[in-house]
Motif scaffolding. Structure first.
Motif, short mmCIF file in Angstrom:
data_model
loop_
_atom_site.label_atom_id
_atom_site.label_comp_id
_atom_site.label_asym_id
_atom_site.label_seq_id
_atom_site.Cartn_x
_atom_site.Cartn_y
_atom_site.Cartn_z
N PRO A 1 -9.53 -10.49 -2.14
CA PRO A 1 -9.68 -9.17 -2.75
C PRO A 1 -11.10 -8.62 -2.60
CG PRO A 1 -8.65 -10.74 -4.27
CD PRO A 1 -9.19 -11.53 -3.13
N TRP B 1 -5.98 -6.28 -11.85
CA TRP B 1 -5.78 -5.64 -10.54
C TRP B 1 -6.56 -6.37 -9.46
CZ3 TRP B 1 -2.82 -1.37 -9.18
CH2 TRP B 1 -2.20 -0.71 -10.24
N ARG B 2 -5.92 -6.52 -8.31
CA ARG B 2 -6.59 -7.03 -7.12
C ARG B 2 -6.38 -6.03 -5.98
NH1 ARG B 2 -3.72 -12.69 -6.98
NH2 ARG B 2 -2.27 -11.51 -8.31
N LEU B 3 -7.48 -5.58 -5.41
CA LEU B 3 -7.46 -4.63 -4.30
C LEU B 3 -7.97 -5.31 -3.04
CD1 LEU B 3 -9.04 -1.48 -6.05
CD2 LEU B 3 -6.68 -2.31 -6.17
N TYR B 4 -7.41 -4.90 -1.88
CA TYR B 4 -7.75 -5.52 -0.60
C TYR B 4 -8.05 -4.43 0.43
CZ TYR B 4 -5.19 -9.32 -2.91
OH TYR B 4 -4.75 -10.25 -3.82
N TYR C 1 0.85 -1.19 0.00
CA TYR C 1 0.00 0.00 0.00
C TYR C 1 0.88 1.24 0.00
CZ TYR C 1 0.68 -0.08 5.15
OH TYR C 1 1.21 -0.10 6.42
N THR D 1 -4.84 1.53 0.57
CA THR D 1 -5.47 0.39 -0.10
C THR D 1 -4.39 -0.60 -0.56
OG1 THR D 1 -7.27 1.79 -0.91
CG2 THR D 1 -6.95 -0.33 -2.01
N HIS E 1 -2.81 -3.41 -2.77
CA HIS E 1 -3.05 -3.73 -4.16
C HIS E 1 -1.88 -4.49 -4.79
CE1 HIS E 1 -1.10 0.25 -4.01
NE2 HIS E 1 -0.52 -0.08 -5.17
N GLN E 2 -2.19 -5.21 -5.84
CA GLN E 2 -1.18 -5.84 -6.69
C GLN E 2 -1.77 -5.97 -8.09
OE1 GLN E 2 -0.22 -9.98 -5.85
NE2 GLN E 2 -2.11 -10.27 -4.68
#
Length: 473
Positions: A219, A195-198, A179, A237, A239-240
């Motif tokens: 995610p 994209w993967r957001l967590y 992040y 946030t 993310h990767q």
């Protein structure tokens, strides 16, 4: 991140010896509206409205804008593409300073930089054969349209706006889950990116940090960005992102802002000056603290109670608005480090038109790039004497925008604070000029006429003012 703290900056000599950048051709027909800073941001996040964005998404949750607009996709691609790297490598780029080469391997970032200058053939080999991601730092230094966009966004946010371009080959990932400490806008320029957001572990984080994948959960967003799409997410946030195997490569632009722009940062900036000014009229705060307080192992409740009384008194005084809040560093840091106005001919910032006289009406130029600040007077031994410092960014160097600070200050081309100093008595007249579209010189709240004329001539000489054309009768 917007500013690369502690990075190695180009030296004066390197800039003098480097070949001049061949500015990219400015797109004449843009889907973005550059009329005002507001209209630029409005068009950037369309069809979501600005009011809706700040109410529903800003600092709260991600926003994914999926578009099927070929004109917008073509415009995004014109901002930066893989094929631009060959020409850019002729501008004496250096590893680390101008770009990083990296790859995510087994959940960890593997930096693959070489020493010194970037050679295109080696860069392309790392990209093609080693599946490396190319992270290009602050491309607005070379790309005119990005300069144009980011200059407008800095005026809209009143904060620095940095950028990075990430070019990743197919079936590869550049960075592990992490992040950032900035608000992020992703513009997909070429290809596709997964994209993967967590959910944040540290909401509105103040620092960059890696997060192990086994600790971030599932995610909240799992999306594919295509050319022309936009993704926003708040600082903190997790993310990767990776390039799908069926896509040749992905190029995306990260626009980032609001680093160290919290209420806490603002309070740290204005409070010392406010406290100092309050001491002038509060003898109780000028009284000495208890004997041996500094050597006491633990502060007692009576000390905490006294400090709380002082803070409540200061809060009441601040809320009354009777005492002006003086910024110490944040305003000057912003103005001295932001992009200059989007102007190709430097002569356009020189004194414009005729020299003003008492009979003329005048108006300020480049208002978005000018700030009126109040500070302790520089050329006096009296600590309580104040002055007005009109600071601006007209002659800032685009070539070092957001390039951080070198450990060797002599080698680091810093942005000096530019501006004009005036006596504190000139503040009402300057506020008039700041808030007016046009103003007769003779109506300035300043006496005598010689002071009025001196004020407008100083601003005109600096390139900050011009004589308005006569109004139609």
């Amino acid at each position: 991140m917007p500013r690369k703290r502690g990075s190695s900056s180009p030296t004066h000599t390197e800039y003098e010896n480097a070949a001049p950048a061949k500015h990219s051709k400015v797109v004449s027909s843009s889907p973005l509206n550059f009329d005002t800073p507001f209209s630029l941001f409005e068009s950037l996040i369309s069809p979501v409205g600005v009011e809706e964005f700040f109410k529903e998404y800003w600092e709260k949750k991600p926003l994914f804008l999926q578009r099927s607009d070929q004109a917008l996709a073509s415009y995004y691609q014109s901002l930066f593409q893989l094929s631009d790297l060959k020409e850019l490598c002729s501008h004496h780029l250096e590893y680390c300073r101008d770009l990083n080469v990296c790859r995510c391997v087994n959940g960890k970032k593997k930096v693959m930089n070489k020493e010194g200058r970037v050679g295109y053939n080696n860069l392309k080999k790392d990209f093609d054969q080693r599946k490396a991601t190319i992270q290009f730092h602050q491309p607005q230094r070379f790309k005119d349209e990005l300069w144009r966009i980011q200059e407008r966004l800095e005026s809209f946010f009143g904060a620095l706006v940095g950028s990075n371009v990430y070019i990743t080959p197919k079936a590869s990932q550049g960075l592990p889950p992490h992040y950032d400490d900035v608000e992020v806008f992703i513009l997909q320029l070429e290809g596709e990116k997964h994209w993967r957001l967590y959910s944040p572990t540290v909401p509105l984080a103040r620092e960059y940090s890696l997060e192990p994948e086994d600790k971030i959960g599932s995610p909240t967003h799992d999306i594919i960005l295509k050319a022309g799409d936009l993704l926003y997410f708040p600082r903190g946030t997790i993310h990767q992102a990776d390039t799908p195997a069926e896509v040749d490569h992905s190029t995306h632009l990260t626009l980032s802002t609001y680093q160290n722009m919290s209420w806490a940062d603002y309070l740290l900036d204005i409070f010392p000056g406010f406290l100092f000014d309050s001491l002038k009229c509060d003898v109780s705060m000028r009284a000495g603290m208890p004997r041996k307080l500094l050597t006491t192992a633990r502060v007692g409740p009576e000390v905490s109670a006294q400090l709380s009384t002082f803070l409540r008194s200061l809060a009441d005084k601040m809320e009354s608005g009777d005492q002006e809040l003086r910024n110490a560093d944040m305003k000057r840091d912003f103005v001295s480090n932001r992009l200059p106005p989007y102007i190709h001919d430097s002569t356009d910032i020189m004194p414009a038109g005729k020299m003003p006289t008492l009979e003329d009406s005048v108006c300020m130029r480049f208002k978005d790039h000018v700030l009126i600040t109040v500070q302790p007077a520089v050329d006096t031994d009296e600590a309580t004497q104040m002055e007005v410092f009109v600071v601006h960014s007209l002659r800032n160097k685009r070539e070092i925008h957001m390039m951080g600070e070198s450990e060797d200050e002599e080698d680091c081309p810093s942005q000096e604070v530019q501006g004009v100093r005036f006596p504190f008595s000139h503040l009402p007249a300057l506020r008039q000029l700041e808030s007016s579209e046009r103003l007769p010189v003779g109506s300035l709240q300043l006496e005598p006429d010689s002071a009025r004329l001196g004020l407008v001539l100083a601003l005109w000489t600096e390139g900050l003012m011009e004589v308005c054309p006569p109004t139609e009768q």
